[in-house]
Design a protein around this motif. Structure first.
Motif, PDB file in Angstrom:
ATOM      1  N   GLY A  67      91.973  34.979  84.517  1.00 57.26           N
ATOM      2  CA  GLY A  67      92.777  36.198  84.314  1.00 57.26           C
ATOM      3  C   GLY A  67      92.161  37.101  83.255  1.00 57.26           C
ATOM      4  N   VAL A  99      89.290  38.963  84.675  1.00 57.82           N
ATOM      5  CA  VAL A  99      89.672  40.124  85.487  1.00 57.82           C
ATOM      6  C   VAL A  99      89.922  41.324  84.581  1.00 57.82           C
ATOM      7  N   VAL A 128      91.388  31.071  96.696  1.00 60.72           N
ATOM      8  CA  VAL A 128      90.823  32.425  96.600  1.00 60.72           C
ATOM      9  C   VAL A 128      91.809  33.457  97.131  1.00 60.72           C
ATOM     10  N   ARG A 129      92.517  33.117  98.218  1.00 58.65           N
ATOM     11  CA  ARG A 129      93.522  34.050  98.752  1.00 58.65           C
ATOM     12  C   ARG A 129      94.593  34.321  97.706  1.00 58.65           C
ATOM     13  N   LYS A 130      95.064  33.255  97.081  1.00 57.44           N
ATOM     14  CA  LYS A 130      96.115  33.408  96.091  1.00 57.44           C
ATOM     15  C   LYS A 130      95.596  34.196  94.889  1.00 57.44           C
ATOM     16  N   PHE A 131      94.388  33.868  94.499  1.00 54.76           N
ATOM     17  CA  PHE A 131      93.782  34.489  93.322  1.00 54.76           C
ATOM     18  C   PHE A 131      93.675  36.002  93.489  1.00 54.76           C
ATOM     19  N   PHE A 132      93.222  36.448  94.633  1.00 56.44           N
ATOM     20  CA  PHE A 132      93.050  37.881  94.854  1.00 56.44           C
ATOM     21  C   PHE A 132      94.260  38.527  95.532  1.00 56.44           C
ATOM     22  N   GLY A 133      95.315  37.723  95.748  1.00 54.87           N
ATOM     23  CA  GLY A 133      96.505  38.282  96.384  1.00 54.87           C
ATOM     24  C   GLY A 133      96.245  38.739  97.812  1.00 54.87           C
ATOM     25  N   ILE A 134      95.578  37.869  98.570  1.00 48.68           N
ATOM     26  CA  ILE A 134      95.182  38.242  99.933  1.00 48.68           C
ATOM     27  C   ILE A 134      95.939  37.370 100.919  1.00 48.68           C
TER      28      ILE A 134
END
Lengths: 177, 402
Positions: A108, A111, A145-151
């Motif tokens: 975080g 980012v 990765v999906r969760k991390f980038f909100g995808i």
């Protein structure tokens, strides 16, 4: 917080520039460090052209998009910059660099650092923190990765299933989320 | 006048100072979704362009896995711009190759079958003896170019489960290999494929993503022409930096059926992106008698392939008349580069020296001269750079190291 209005010698070689963060903290940094941020440099040069008489260390450059915690990290990175971005000679050095990149906080935090480096147009910093985040996700699962980038995944379940079977080797050795 | 207000305005409003400019705002929106999970996620604020920059630093294996994160990622990873960026970033990480790699041809029980194995050295700090092995591999490694980012093993090479064994390509029936090249991790092996019907062609092999592709050479002869007897065909693999494409160029020598003493050259180029062959006509050599000398004396340098050749048949009797025939992979043009008037009949070999095209002149017991073309393409810039005296007779110089 530092008081910046009393520097008597604006033309000295170690001239300072004051940056003001989104949470109204003031950072007095060496000109050489501040000039690595192209956004600041550009502003500073415009200011010089517009108003020569007023030029001096009392200039406060506002950075409305950068929080003080992030700026502090960026500045500490800047001070180590020559070593940090040198090309690794071999495998051992690359590993050392990876460890060094790990020291700049949680994903975080990274980012935030990436956003700030981008806003400040700080090329070396952007590259460094991008690599640090890539190090962090490289062994992660697709779900992470999906969760991390909100995808949200948009493949049909059977499409994804088929792909995972075909490229099973790429899904081996993945870290726990 | 309020200075601070002016500053904030100037910082906020000037998009040109913002590296990603206006596009990033649009992308911020497209990354947001109604999903409550992602609302909480602070990362939705990273614009797509920045996410792309992060992904370009990942190893190949991660990219193959993350292709199924999202359709647009899968598409992104296949764009030439992303591939080029990924290559650039990963090459910039280390000066030396992280995993030295050796391509070997395996011994085969069936003599007509050739198998190739790519061995990659994995660094292990706990094991000293491997470091020695490491150096050994690196020397050979320069001959086949570099390949990095290979992991795991292919299922069909189970009986070779050595720990250094990374990936393998078994091309059953590739005979008489006449081309080995490696550029940006893509290996190209050419030769005669001994299947039915057999054909001349090459394999392009990308071990990092474990994909390969076999391409046959075209039969481009016009009617009434035959391939010259004892003729050689020459092939070279190269990378076109301008259009970011991989190419194979082929040169065939042929004659008219009615006049077998006059020779012609036929040139054709394969583009990986177009997956097709194009014949090149606009070359001064097409109907000329220029011919390529030997497969031994070629070198790929700066996106241009160089062969040694002869300007014409008669002059070919004399070694001094050797020329360099070059093919520029980007502009797809052949050119002739002439040597200076060497006052010697020594044999010649092409090489690269100090980042310049160079020629080694040698004889069995004579001093070895190294001539360097200091400014590429400028024939006046040939300079005798170095003389080496081998203490014993030599067959030929092999190559430069270091």
């Amino acid at each position: 917080m530092s008081n910046t209005s009393e520097n008597p010698n604006p033309s000295s070689s170690s001239a300072k520039i004051t940056l003001k963060t989104s949470d109204n903290e003031l950072f007095e940094v060496e000109e050489a460090v501040a000039m690595k941020f192209c956004t600041v440099k550009q502003y500073f040069e415009d200011e010089k052209d517009n108003d020569v008489a007023a030029r001096g260390s009392s200039t406060v450059i506002p950075l409305p998009n950068v929080h003080s915690a992030v700026l502090a990290r960026l500045i500490s990175y800047c001070k180590k910059l020559p070593q940090s971005n040198a090309v690794a000679d071999n495998h051992e050095e690359e590993e050392t660099k990876k460890k060094e990149r790990k020291q700049y906080g949680t994903p975080g935090d990274l980012v935030d650092l990436i956003s700030a480096a981008n806003y400040l147009d700080f090329k070396e910093g952007l590259e460094f923190f991008n690599q640090a985040l890539a190090d962090h996700i490289q062994n992660k699962s697709v779900e992470y990765v999906r969760k991390f980038f909100g995808i949200k995944g948009d493949f049909e379940p059977h499409e994804e299933e088929k792909y995972r079977e075909e490229y099973a080797w790429a899904f081996e050795g993945v870290d726990e989320d | 006048m309020s200075r601070s207000r002016r500053c904030s305005l100037s910082l906020r409003s000037d998009d040109s100072k913002w590296r990603w400019g206006r596009r990033s705002r649009r992308c911020t929106l497209s990354l947001s979704s109604d999903d409550s999970d992602s609302r909480r996620c602070r990362l939705k604020s990273l614009p797509e362009e920045l996410v792309e920059e992060i992904l370009a630093w990942l190893p190949v294996k991660s990219l193959v896995r993350f292709k199924c994160v999202k359709k647009s990622w899968s598409a992104l990873f296949q764009t030439p711009t992303f591939i080029a960026k990924h290559l650039r970033y990963n090459q910039s990480k280390t000066k030396n190759h992280p995993n030295p790699t050796l391509l070997v041809q395996l011994l085969s029980r069936r003599s007509l079958v050739s198998k190739y194995l790519l061995q990659s050295h994995h660094h292990d700090e706990a094991n000293d003896h491997r470091s020695v092995y490491h150096d050994h591999l690196l020397q050979y490694h320069h001959d086949v170019g570099s390949v990095s980012e290979k992991e795991g093993r292919l299922p069909f090479v189970d009986y070779f489960q050595g720990e250094n064994m990374m990936s393998g390509l078994f091309t059953d029936g590739l005979l008489l290999p006449n081309m080995f090249a490696c550029i940006n991790g893509i290996i190209c092996i050419g030769g005669l494929f001994n299947c039915y019907p057999s054909f001349h062609g090459f394999v392009l092999w990308n071990p990092a993503i474990r994909e390969d592709k076999t391409v046959a050479y075209p039969l481009t002869l016009p009617p009434d022409f035959v391939l010259a007897k004892k003729s050689f065909s020459f092939f070279a693999f190269g990378y076109d930096q301008i259009s970011n494409d991989y190419k194979v160029v082929g040169v065939d020598r042929y004659t008219m059926k009615s006049a077998i003493t006059s020779y012609y050259n036929s040139f054709y180029v394969y583009s990986l992106r177009a997956d097709s062959w194009t014949q090149i006509f606009s070359t001064p050599f097409h109907h000329s008698i220029v011919w390529v000398h030997s497969r031994q004396d070629e070198i790929y340098f700066n996106g241009v392939h160089h062969w040694l050749g002869f300007p014409n048949e008669e002059a070919g009797e004399r070694y001094n008349s050797l020329i360099i025939i070059s093919f520029d992979m980007s502009h797809e043009v052949f050119q002739i580069i002439r040597f200076p008037e060497f006052s010697t009949r020594k044999r010649k070999r092409l090489t690269v020296f100090n980042d310049c095209l160079a020629c080694i002149l040698y004889g069995i017991t004579e001093p070895i001269d190294i001539w360097v073309m200091r400014e590429y393409g400028v024939e006046d810039s040939w300079t005798k750079q170095l003389v080496v005296n081998p203490p014993v007779p030599i067959t030929r110089p092999v190559r430069f190291f270091g």
